[in-house]
Design a protein around this motif. Sequence first.
Motif, PDB file in Angstrom:
ATOM      1  N   GLY A 107       0.853  -1.200   0.000  1.00  0.00           N
ATOM      2  CA  GLY A 107       0.000   0.000   0.000  1.00  0.00           C
ATOM      3  C   GLY A 107       0.880   1.237   0.000  1.00  0.00           C
ATOM      4  N   ARG A 108       0.419   2.270   0.724  1.00  0.00           N
ATOM      5  CA  ARG A 108       1.156   3.535   0.735  1.00  0.00           C
ATOM      6  C   ARG A 108       2.595   3.363   1.201  1.00  0.00           C
ATOM      7  NH1 ARG A 108      -4.103   5.368   2.635  1.00  0.00           N
ATOM      8  NH2 ARG A 108      -3.542   4.201   4.483  1.00  0.00           N
ATOM      9  N   ILE A 109       2.759   2.768   2.402  1.00  0.00           N
ATOM     10  CA  ILE A 109       4.111   2.697   2.971  1.00  0.00           C
ATOM     11  C   ILE A 109       4.963   1.672   2.223  1.00  0.00           C
ATOM     12  CG2 ILE A 109       5.475   2.278   5.062  1.00  0.00           C
ATOM     13  CD1 ILE A 109       3.010   3.248   6.691  1.00  0.00           C
ATOM     14  N   ASP A 150       0.693  -8.791  -1.964  1.00  0.00           N
ATOM     15  CA  ASP A 150      -0.447  -8.035  -1.432  1.00  0.00           C
ATOM     16  C   ASP A 150      -1.690  -8.796  -1.879  1.00  0.00           C
ATOM     17  OD1 ASP A 150      -0.848  -4.705  -0.632  1.00  0.00           O
ATOM     18  OD2 ASP A 150      -2.595  -5.863  -1.226  1.00  0.00           O
ATOM     19  N   HIS A 172       4.042  -4.391   5.828  1.00  0.00           N
ATOM     20  CA  HIS A 172       3.232  -3.169   5.728  1.00  0.00           C
ATOM     21  C   HIS A 172       1.759  -3.460   5.548  1.00  0.00           C
ATOM     22  CE1 HIS A 172       6.909  -0.998   5.829  1.00  0.00           C
ATOM     23  NE2 HIS A 172       7.377  -1.768   4.873  1.00  0.00           N
ATOM     24  N   VAL A 173       1.280  -4.513   6.227  1.00  0.00           N
ATOM     25  CA  VAL A 173      -0.153  -4.841   6.174  1.00  0.00           C
ATOM     26  C   VAL A 173      -0.828  -4.269   7.419  1.00  0.00           C
ATOM     27  CG1 VAL A 173       0.080  -6.962   4.820  1.00  0.00           C
ATOM     28  CG2 VAL A 173       0.323  -7.062   7.300  1.00  0.00           C
ATOM     29  N   THR A 192      -4.264 -11.171   9.027  1.00  0.00           N
ATOM     30  CA  THR A 192      -2.822 -10.859   9.056  1.00  0.00           C
ATOM     31  C   THR A 192      -2.200 -11.121  10.438  1.00  0.00           C
ATOM     32  OG1 THR A 192      -3.246  -8.536   9.578  1.00  0.00           O
ATOM     33  CG2 THR A 192      -2.994  -9.093   7.249  1.00  0.00           C
ATOM     34  N   THR A 223       7.383  -2.506  10.908  1.00  0.00           N
ATOM     35  CA  THR A 223       6.915  -1.180  11.355  1.00  0.00           C
ATOM     36  C   THR A 223       5.398  -1.106  11.192  1.00  0.00           C
ATOM     37  OG1 THR A 223       7.192  -0.274   9.137  1.00  0.00           O
ATOM     38  CG2 THR A 223       9.056   0.011  10.645  1.00  0.00           C
ATOM     39  N   ARG A 281       2.219  -3.492  12.557  1.00  0.00           N
ATOM     40  CA  ARG A 281       1.609  -3.682  13.866  1.00  0.00           C
ATOM     41  C   ARG A 281       2.230  -4.931  14.478  1.00  0.00           C
ATOM     42  NH1 ARG A 281       0.587   0.846  14.007  1.00  0.00           N
ATOM     43  NH2 ARG A 281      -1.425   1.903  13.989  1.00  0.00           N
ATOM     44  N   ASP A 302       9.710  -1.758  15.217  1.00  0.00           N
ATOM     45  CA  ASP A 302       9.191  -0.491  15.755  1.00  0.00           C
ATOM     46  C   ASP A 302       7.877  -0.721  16.509  1.00  0.00           C
ATOM     47  OD1 ASP A 302       9.245   2.379  16.040  1.00  0.00           O
ATOM     48  OD2 ASP A 302       7.648   2.497  14.537  1.00  0.00           O
ATOM     49  N   HIS A 321       7.900   2.507  18.664  1.00  0.00           N
ATOM     50  CA  HIS A 321       6.769   2.939  17.827  1.00  0.00           C
ATOM     51  C   HIS A 321       6.904   4.413  17.416  1.00  0.00           C
ATOM     52  CE1 HIS A 321       2.351   1.819  16.803  1.00  0.00           C
ATOM     53  NE2 HIS A 321       2.834   2.676  15.918  1.00  0.00           N
ATOM     54  N   GLY A 347       7.522   5.379  14.142  1.00  0.00           N
ATOM     55  CA  GLY A 347       7.408   5.502  12.684  1.00  0.00           C
ATOM     56  C   GLY A 347       6.889   6.858  12.216  1.00  0.00           C
TER      57      GLY A 347
END
Length: 312
Positions: free
Chosen positions: A152-154, A174, A206-207, A213, A234, A236, A260, A284, A286
């Motif tokens: 996605g974005r990150i 993805d 990055h999910v 997940t 980074t 969850r 993170d 945390h 980020g």
Amino acid sequence: MTGKIKVLVAAPIHEDAIKLLRDAGYEVVVREYPSVEELKSIIGEFDVIIVRSKPKVTAEVIEAGKKLKVIARAGVGLDNIDLEAAKRRGIKVINAPAAPTRSVAELVIGLAIAVLRKIAYADRNMREGKWVKKKCLGTELSGKTLGVIGFGRIGREVAKIASKGFNMNILYYDVIRASEDVEKELNAKFSSIDEVIENADIITLHVPLLESTRHLINEERLKKMKSTAILINTSRGGVVDTDALVKALKEGWIAGAGLDVYEEEPLPPDHPLTKLDNVVLTPHIGASTEEAQRRAGLEVAQKIIEYLKNKV
Ligand code: NAD
């Protein structure tokens, strides 16, 4: 809408965002982190409330907010807002999901280099007067394969930095495949999750944390990683099975990790992760940059102004 719009800023937001709201003619009251009781007693006079991960905007607070039209979160997660109660009252909920993207992506690269070049390990030893040069043989990013799980974005921003800045090859997984143009632009190859796990030198997660997940990275997948590979998380904490990761790091199934986020935050002081030399840990952070905070504040301020303009 009659009278001046009143905005309660209930968590620290960037001063430029406050200026933007005041310039739009709003009355802005800053009261950082009020308790639920205090919030309930004052919310009645406000049209808008802006929060971060705190304070909690509970159903009771929303009920007491008789004039409330917008709840804004200067950041991403909406866990502290009772979305059902807001929906029932027809209150708009606004956030700024793109604000931290670049900051998190840069931290990923920072963690990867810190692990691969043993920066934190070397620093700890230097402070104890130890010259650990011989134990600090590292590896470069250039020419290696980055495995991005969650594109996605990150995930895409990390891929962009890695491919353009560090000459890395990108494999990604993805649930939704990116367009051909994006794949070409980022030099990224779509693969199954297990192909990414087995072939990447650096795996970055990055999910979002969902039922699908939770513990996506488990013992079985950690065993399939290259023994020279590292894992960066980074996203969850719950996306990784922490107990399995500790085993993987202790027993050398993988070479290292940069983290993170944690299943339990704050990470308990005596946690086994804190005893391992091949791990770099950050609390945390980020999205904790001047730029991300400013973007988050400005984005929600702009969205509030836009939304209320159309309501007049
Ligand atoms: P995004 O929504 O843009 O991207 C998430 C991607 O994950 C999407 O492309 C989605 O299709 C994909 N996805 C969803 N379920 C999946 C699954 N089961 N398997 C594979 N892919 C799946 O989100 P983003 O802005 O890139 O954020 C990514 C993560 O970063 C989130 O977990 C977010 O909470 C976290 N985050 C952390 C920090 C920090 O401070 N460390 C800051 C911001 C965001």
